[in-house]
Motif scaffolding. Structure first.
Motif, short mmCIF file in Angstrom:
data_model
loop_
_atom_site.label_atom_id
_atom_site.label_comp_id
_atom_site.label_asym_id
_atom_site.label_seq_id
_atom_site.Cartn_x
_atom_site.Cartn_y
_atom_site.Cartn_z
N THR A 177 -29.58 27.28 67.01
CA THR A 177 -30.55 26.50 66.23
C THR A 177 -31.45 27.07 65.48
OG1 THR A 177 -31.65 26.37 68.29
CG2 THR A 177 -30.92 24.73 68.29
N TYR A 181 -34.79 27.44 63.31
CA TYR A 181 -35.78 27.46 62.78
C TYR A 181 -35.93 28.77 62.59
CZ TYR A 181 -36.29 24.92 67.43
OH TYR A 181 -36.60 23.84 68.83
N SER A 226 -36.20 19.17 67.51
CA SER A 226 -35.30 20.44 68.39
C SER A 226 -34.82 19.78 69.29
CB SER A 226 -36.16 20.77 68.58
OG SER A 226 -36.81 22.10 67.54
N ILE A 230 -30.31 19.73 69.40
CA ILE A 230 -29.52 20.08 70.55
C ILE A 230 -28.96 19.07 71.10
CG2 ILE A 230 -30.41 21.24 72.72
CD1 ILE A 230 -33.30 22.41 71.37
#
Length: 253
Positions: A177, A181, A226, A230
């Motif tokens: 991630t 990000y 997110s 994930i």
């Protein structure tokens, strides 16, 4: 990490089983480099076509603003990684023969696969419904389909077929991630400093529109996306481990 190694565990991590010992299916990968080479040449051509069409670099009036979007950046990442896969496969084919799997890094393949999966899922889950609600009739155009759907599928299939399994770690989905990000942080900073992604628009994607959604609304979108992404990353890790376990149970011949 460019040379083949002797131990099976190290070979799994690097993507190249020991010369002379590779079975047709080794570590849940198809160990036929000529097949991988043909697939990767075709995949590279398709990915490059999508990038060219999106950027319009051959029209004489390139759309340079497309390079500000995560979609283009993730497709360029896939393009670069496919080039690396292609050269590694050709090199290993010449040096160690037709049998074996070739990748600079199995975990690297996972990171690239996740990066482009983000592009696909945000397109399908966020952008398509938004554009449909706005009356956009150009959804799933050839270019959109290439960069948002076809390229992700090509990268996922490459990992499924040609990359040895068992290298992913449980922490990898969190590490993966970092790239999205980093883009989020840059995009917010770019927009806040007066940069525009399209004329009059200081955000690249609707869920990042602070003026319309407010900071709490944008934060809620980012948290939900997110968690979903994930979760997809952990699905990749579980699948990686299942396929590796199945490969270990296959009898050697």
């Amino acid at each position: 990490m460019t040379e083949a190694v002797a131990s099976p565990s190290a070979a799994s991590a690097l993507g190249s089983p020991p010369p002379g010992r590779a079975r047709l299916f080794e570590n849940a990968a198809v160990n036929l480099r000529p097949v991988a080479l043909v697939y990767r040449v075709a995949a590279l051509a398709v990915i490059l076509t999508g990038v060219i069409r999106l950027s319009e670099v051959l029209t004489g009036q390139p759309a340079w603003s497309t390079f500000l979007f995560y979609t283009m950046l993730s497709n360029l990442l896939c393009l670069a990684w496919m080039v690396a896969l292609l050269f590694r496969t050709a090199r290993d084919l010449r040096r160690t023969g037709a049998r074996g799997a070739s990748t600079p890094s199995a975990r690297g393949s996972g990171a690239v696969m996740f990066a482009i999966t983000v592009t696909m899922l945000i397109y399908l889950v966020v952008l398509v419904p938004t554009r449909f609600a706005d009356g956009d009739s150009d959804i799933f155009s050839l270019t959109d389909t290439l960069i948002h759907v076809v390229t992700p599928v090509l990268m996922i299939v490459d990992w499924l077929l040609f990359v040895p399994k068992g290298a992913f770690r449980w922490m990898d989905p969190l590490l993966w991630t970092l790239l999205p990000y980093a883009y989020l942080g840059w995009a917010f900073a770019y927009g806040a400093s007066g940069g525009e992604f399209t004329p009059g628009q200081k955000y690249p994607y609707p869920f990042m529109n602070i003026e319309a959604l407010g900071i709490p609304g944008v934060a809620q979108w980012i948290v939900m996306l997110s968690l979903a992404l994930i979760a997809v990353g952990f699905v990749y890790v579980v699948l990686d481990r299942i396929l590796a376990a199945l490969a270990r149970r296959m009898p050697r011949r």
